[in-house]
Motif scaffolding. Structure first.
Motif, short mmCIF file in Angstrom:
data_model
loop_
_atom_site.label_atom_id
_atom_site.label_comp_id
_atom_site.label_asym_id
_atom_site.label_seq_id
_atom_site.Cartn_x
_atom_site.Cartn_y
_atom_site.Cartn_z
N PHE A 17 0.87 -1.22 -0.05
CA PHE A 17 0.04 0.09 -0.09
C PHE A 17 1.02 1.18 0.03
N VAL A 18 1.87 1.43 0.70
CA VAL A 18 2.81 2.53 0.96
C VAL A 18 3.49 2.77 -0.28
N ARG A 19 4.01 1.61 -0.84
CA ARG A 19 4.65 1.77 -2.05
C ARG A 19 3.88 2.25 -3.24
N GLU A 26 1.59 14.17 -4.85
CA GLU A 26 0.84 14.96 -4.08
C GLU A 26 -0.02 14.57 -2.83
N ASP A 27 0.06 13.07 -2.66
CA ASP A 27 -0.58 12.27 -1.51
C ASP A 27 0.72 12.52 -0.40
N LEU A 28 0.15 12.24 0.85
CA LEU A 28 1.02 12.12 2.04
C LEU A 28 0.42 10.75 2.62
N VAL A 29 1.66 9.95 2.75
CA VAL A 29 1.51 8.81 3.23
C VAL A 29 2.11 8.58 4.89
N PHE A 30 1.18 8.12 5.78
CA PHE A 30 1.50 7.80 7.16
C PHE A 30 1.85 6.37 7.15
N ALA A 31 2.92 5.78 7.40
CA ALA A 31 3.19 4.42 7.44
C ALA A 31 3.47 3.94 8.89
N MET A 32 2.50 3.15 9.53
CA MET A 32 2.55 2.85 10.63
C MET A 32 3.27 1.50 11.09
N VAL A 33 4.23 1.46 11.97
CA VAL A 33 4.83 0.18 12.33
C VAL A 33 4.82 -0.11 13.65
N ARG A 34 5.11 -1.03 14.04
CA ARG A 34 5.52 -1.53 15.39
C ARG A 34 6.64 -1.05 16.16
N ASN A 35 7.79 -1.30 15.14
CA ASN A 35 9.27 -1.07 15.43
C ASN A 35 10.03 -0.51 14.21
N LYS A 36 10.53 0.62 14.13
CA LYS A 36 10.98 1.28 13.13
C LYS A 36 12.22 0.47 12.89
N GLU A 37 13.02 -0.02 13.61
CA GLU A 37 14.30 -0.65 13.33
C GLU A 37 13.95 -1.78 12.63
N ARG A 38 13.08 -2.66 12.93
CA ARG A 38 12.75 -3.85 11.96
C ARG A 38 12.23 -3.50 11.03
N LEU A 42 10.59 -0.69 4.64
CA LEU A 42 9.86 0.24 4.53
C LEU A 42 10.74 1.29 4.60
N ILE A 43 11.82 1.53 5.36
CA ILE A 43 12.64 2.68 5.74
C ILE A 43 13.20 3.04 4.40
N PRO A 44 13.74 2.26 3.58
CA PRO A 44 14.44 2.74 2.32
C PRO A 44 13.10 3.39 1.35
N ILE A 45 12.20 2.94 1.42
CA ILE A 45 10.80 3.56 0.72
C ILE A 45 10.76 4.98 1.18
N ALA A 46 10.79 5.18 2.58
CA ALA A 46 10.35 6.39 3.23
C ALA A 46 11.70 7.25 2.95
N GLU A 47 12.90 6.76 2.75
CA GLU A 47 14.13 7.68 2.46
C GLU A 47 13.95 8.15 1.05
N ALA A 48 13.22 7.45 0.17
CA ALA A 48 13.43 7.69 -1.27
C ALA A 48 12.22 8.59 -1.44
N ASN A 49 11.25 8.54 -0.86
CA ASN A 49 9.85 9.59 -0.99
C ASN A 49 9.69 10.46 0.14
N GLN A 50 9.67 11.66 -0.01
CA GLN A 50 9.45 12.64 1.00
C GLN A 50 8.08 12.50 1.51
N ASN A 51 7.10 12.04 0.64
CA ASN A 51 5.79 12.11 1.01
C ASN A 51 5.37 11.06 1.86
N VAL A 52 6.19 10.02 2.40
CA VAL A 52 6.00 9.17 3.20
C VAL A 52 6.74 9.32 4.66
N LEU A 53 6.25 9.16 5.67
CA LEU A 53 6.28 9.37 6.97
C LEU A 53 5.91 8.09 7.92
#
Ligand SMILES: NC(=O)c1ccc[n+]([C@@H]2O[C@H](COP(=O)([O-])OP(=O)(O)OC[C@H]3O[C@@H](n4cnc5c(N)ncnc54)[C@H](OP(=O)(O)O)[C@@H]3O)[C@@H](O)[C@H]2O)c1
Length: 227
Positions: A17-19, A26-38, A42-53
């Motif tokens: 969904f996030v990808r 134009e969209d803003l995507v809030f990706a919710m996880v239990r643990n960012k480190e795991r 997802l993290i590379p997607i967020a780093e490559a897309n400023q619209n993903v938090l």
């Protein structure tokens, strides 16, 4: 601009969904996880897309969910268009697949309680925590990723006897979403439980290993008309 928040975004369907949503800049995507480190996919997607938090919150932790909703409101000015409650305790671990008649009473109770806590009550926590920004949003969509496992008619027709805890929690989720629809319809909300069908994630791999019944074509469990 549309804003989306998705639970269970570290892997599987939530990650996809996030990808895909991130493709519309134009969209803003809030990706919710239990643990960012795991959340290593997802993290590379967020780093490559400023619209993903990426936000951290367990669906069983209401305070953490409220904090995540506050963070969303800070970024968007108090609004959210769509919540997708996608997380689930799915079925990794072969004992989860034991037929109901072969489960001991206490194990059975424990599995059902955990499945309800995460899949049903957890979804309610997510929706309730995000209701304030959703009410202020334009689209007002509540989407719950459910499962054919929780479809009474399909279970009876297919005689599927596995996954009792998971199936019961998803059937309960369907009713819960219908209740949100009944409550929020007058405010212009669309609330819908969706069955994604069989998708090749970890959950599906376990299903394949357990030699489940053939894949069944199923329709979405709900629609705007139905609700
Ligand atoms: N795949 C299918 O064929 C299929 C079929 C029917 C329905 N579904 C439904 O589709 C949705 C996604 O399935 P999937 O196959 O992508 O599942 P998955 O690969 O097992 O991923 C489940 C996600 O839920 C998260 N999660 C589990 N417990 C959580 C909790 N307490 N709080 C917050 N997040 C939690 C997991 O987080 P971690 O990464 O931290 O573990 C993971 O990101 C589920 O609701 C599932 O029931 C899937």
């Amino acid at each position: 601009m549309r804003s989306w928040a998705i639970t269970g975004a570290a892997r599987g369907i939530g990650l996809e969904f996030v990808r895909q949503l991130a493709l519309d800049k134009e969209d803003l995507v809030f990706a919710m996880v239990r643990n960012k480190e795991r959340a290593t996919h997802l993290i590379p997607i967020a780093e490559a897309n400023q619209n993903v938090l990426v936000l951290e919150a367990d669906a069983t932790d209401y305070e953490a969910l409220k904090a995540a909703a506050s963070r969303v409101s800070e970024v968007t000015g108090g609004k959210l268009d769509v919540i997708i409650t996608n997380h689930a305790r799915t079925g990794s671990g072969t004992r989860y697949w034991t037929p109901i008649t072969q489960m001991c009473v206490y194990c059975n109770m424990w599995r059902i309680a955990i499945a309800y806590r995460v899949n049903t009550v957890g979804a309610m926590h997510v929706i309730n925590a995000f209701l304030p920004p959703l009410r202020a949003g334009t689209m007002k969509h509540i989407v719950a990723i459910s499962s054919a496992a929780g479809d009474l008619d399909l279970v009876l027709r297919s005689r599927e006897n596995l996954l009792a805890a998971y199936a019961a929690s998803k059937a309960a989720l369907n009713i819960v979403i219908a209740k949100y629809a009944a409550n929020l319809r007058s405010e212009g909300f669309m609330c819908v439980p969706l069955n994604p069908g069989m998708v090749n994630t970890d959950e599906t791999s376990v299903a394949a290993r357990a030699s489940l019944s053939p894949l069944l074509p199923v329709a979405p469990l709900g629609s705007t008309d139905a609700l």
